[in-house]
Design a protein around this motif. Structure first.
Motif, PDB file in Angstrom:
ATOM      1  N   ALA A   1      50.665  37.513  45.799  1.00  0.00           N
ATOM      2  CA  ALA A   1      51.653  37.775  44.751  1.00  0.00           C
ATOM      3  C   ALA A   1      52.737  38.671  45.331  1.00  0.00           C
ATOM      4  O   ALA A   1      52.504  39.413  46.282  1.00  0.00           O
ATOM      5  N   GLU A   2      53.936  38.586  44.753  1.00  0.00           N
ATOM      6  CA  GLU A   2      55.067  39.357  45.261  1.00  0.00           C
ATOM      7  C   GLU A   2      55.723  40.143  44.137  1.00  0.00           C
ATOM      8  O   GLU A   2      55.995  39.606  43.069  1.00  0.00           O
ATOM      9  N   LEU A   3      55.971  41.421  44.409  1.00  0.00           N
ATOM     10  CA  LEU A   3      56.724  42.254  43.487  1.00  0.00           C
ATOM     11  C   LEU A   3      58.201  42.214  43.845  1.00  0.00           C
ATOM     12  O   LEU A   3      58.564  42.067  45.009  1.00  0.00           O
ATOM     13  N   GLN A   4      59.043  42.358  42.838  1.00  0.00           N
ATOM     14  CA  GLN A   4      60.480  42.488  43.049  1.00  0.00           C
ATOM     15  C   GLN A   4      61.004  43.578  42.134  1.00  0.00           C
ATOM     16  O   GLN A   4      60.605  43.683  40.971  1.00  0.00           O
TER      17      GLN A   4
ATOM     18  N   ARG B   1      61.367  43.709  47.841  1.00  0.00           N
ATOM     19  CA  ARG B   1      60.148  42.901  47.640  1.00  0.00           C
ATOM     20  C   ARG B   1      58.937  43.600  48.268  1.00  0.00           C
ATOM     21  O   ARG B   1      59.063  44.366  49.219  1.00  0.00           O
ATOM     22  N   PHE B   2      57.758  43.285  47.731  1.00  0.00           N
ATOM     23  CA  PHE B   2      56.504  43.828  48.276  1.00  0.00           C
ATOM     24  C   PHE B   2      55.404  42.807  48.021  1.00  0.00           C
ATOM     25  O   PHE B   2      55.304  42.251  46.927  1.00  0.00           O
ATOM     26  N   ILE B   3      54.571  42.572  49.019  1.00  0.00           N
ATOM     27  CA  ILE B   3      53.527  41.554  48.929  1.00  0.00           C
ATOM     28  C   ILE B   3      52.168  42.210  48.709  1.00  0.00           C
ATOM     29  O   ILE B   3      51.890  43.288  49.249  1.00  0.00           O
ATOM     30  N   TYR B   4      51.332  41.583  47.880  1.00  0.00           N
ATOM     31  CA  TYR B   4      49.965  42.066  47.673  1.00  0.00           C
ATOM     32  C   TYR B   4      49.110  40.887  47.223  1.00  0.00           C
ATOM     33  O   TYR B   4      49.606  39.775  47.061  1.00  0.00           O
ATOM     34  N   GLN B   5      47.814  41.129  47.029  1.00  0.00           N
ATOM     35  CA  GLN B   5      46.893  40.083  46.595  1.00  0.00           C
ATOM     36  C   GLN B   5      46.442  40.345  45.164  1.00  0.00           C
ATOM     37  O   GLN B   5      46.160  41.484  44.792  1.00  0.00           O
ATOM     38  N   ASP B   6      46.378  39.265  44.363  1.00  0.00           N
ATOM     39  CA  ASP B   6      45.837  39.429  43.019  1.00  0.00           C
ATOM     40  C   ASP B   6      44.318  39.493  43.091  1.00  0.00           C
ATOM     41  O   ASP B   6      43.718  39.384  44.162  1.00  0.00           O
ATOM     42  N   SER B   7      43.672  39.672  41.952  1.00  0.00           N
ATOM     43  CA  SER B   7      42.224  39.857  41.936  1.00  0.00           C
ATOM     44  C   SER B   7      41.457  38.600  42.338  1.00  0.00           C
ATOM     45  O   SER B   7      40.254  38.663  42.598  1.00  0.00           O
ATOM     46  N   ASN B   8      42.112  37.450  42.395  1.00  0.00           N
ATOM     47  CA  ASN B   8      41.481  36.214  42.856  1.00  0.00           C
ATOM     48  C   ASN B   8      41.764  35.932  44.325  1.00  0.00           C
ATOM     49  O   ASN B   8      41.375  34.882  44.837  1.00  0.00           O
TER      50      ASN B   8
END
Length: 299
Positions: free
Chosen positions: A174-177, A163-170
């Motif tokens: 959001a989390e990647l898997q 998993r990896f966490i990041y921010q969307d444009s708003n």
């Protein structure tokens, strides 16, 4: 005379040159702020690529170098398919110990129970994210990696390396898997062994697509969207350009069928609200629609 000079000095205002300089400085400041936001976002996306996805590709390649097979395949009787050890041929209960003299050739079309995705732990069920989600394999991604001496990328921490966490444009989290699976020939998102990347905003997907194969096209290249319908081979679709990634907002860009670049009859906007938000609204504070992509591996 002194009184007249004093009155002139009091009535004096800004010249046109001074006003122009002030406006130019204000414009530079506003432009710098806007550029800084873009630079920050690109840096965040580059971090996702370098510290997560490319690290997982390196781990996948390292697994292949150490074992001689792809993730989850049989070392003594390889199928060259991810999770090949769970596949079957001619009713064999253990494909890794299949006997010789089989009547069928050892090619993917001869095997059954293929295409299961290898995730960490429980992963996610079939069609939990969208059309095209494969069934979950019985093998665990982290266990396979560590059992063969491959250290997974750090991800979100111990036990959550996938998993990896990041921010969307708003600004929403959001989390990647990451998972891995084998796609049969003819799969629109790419045949063969692929890395499944779940939780991409369209903006991030376009960036990664450009970095990976130089062409931000969701239907073509080595990085493609999951679940996209194939061209039907008709005169206006054969060898036609692909399809752009959905608009970067809570309502996708395809709102009435084939009105984007390329031909795709799958609406993702108000015509299909579950593809974005339940109400189909398009506000800056809403969560950006999340997509799933397949990255074709080299082995």
């Amino acid at each position: 005379m002194k009184l007249r000079n004093l009155r002139r000095s009091i009535q004096r205002g800004f010249t046109l040159i001074e006003m122009a300089i002030v406006l130019a400085v204000i414009g530079l400041i506003i432009g710098a702020i806007a550029i800084a936001k873009d630079v920050q976002r690109n840096a965040e996306y580059q971090k996702v690529a370098n510290k997560f996805l490319y690290q997982w590709k390196m781990a996948y390649d390292q697994y292949y170098q150490r074992t001689g097979v792809v993730v989850g395949d049989c070392q003594q009787a390889p199928t060259y398919m991810i999770n090949g050890s769970e596949s079957k041929i001619e009713g064999a209960s253990d494909v890794c110990a299949r006997k010789g003299g089989l009547s069928k050739p050892g090619i993917p079309e001869s095997f059954t129970n293929t295409g299961l995705k290898i995730c960490e732990g429980q992963g996610y069920a079939k069609d939990a994210v969208g059309t095209g989600d494969a069934d979950l394999a019985g093998q665990s991604l982290r266990t396979l990696m560590e059992r063969n001496g491959v250290r997974p990328p750090p991800g979100r921490g111990e036990g959550h390396e996938d998993r990896f966490i990041y921010q969307d444009s708003n600004g929403n989290v959001a989390e990647l898997q990451v998972c891995f699976q084998w796609n049969k020939a003819g799969t629109t998102s790419g045949a063969g062994n692929v890395m499944v990347v779940r939780g991409l905003t369209p903006d991030l997907a376009r960036f990664l697509d450009q970095v990976i194969d130089g062409k931000p096209d969701s239907r073509e290249g080595r990085f493609r969207i999951q679940g996209r319908k194939a061209h039907d081979g008709s005169g206006n679709q054969a060898n036609a350009p692909g399809t752009a990634w959905e608009a970067n907002n809570t309502v996708g860009g395809i709102t009435a069928g084939n009105n984007m670049s390329g031909q795709d009859g799958t609406p993702v906007g108000p015509d299909n609200p579950t593809g974005a938000t339940a109400t189909g609204r398009q506000y800056d504070e809403d969560r950006v629609i999340l997509l799933t992509a397949h990255w074709t591996m080299d082995q």
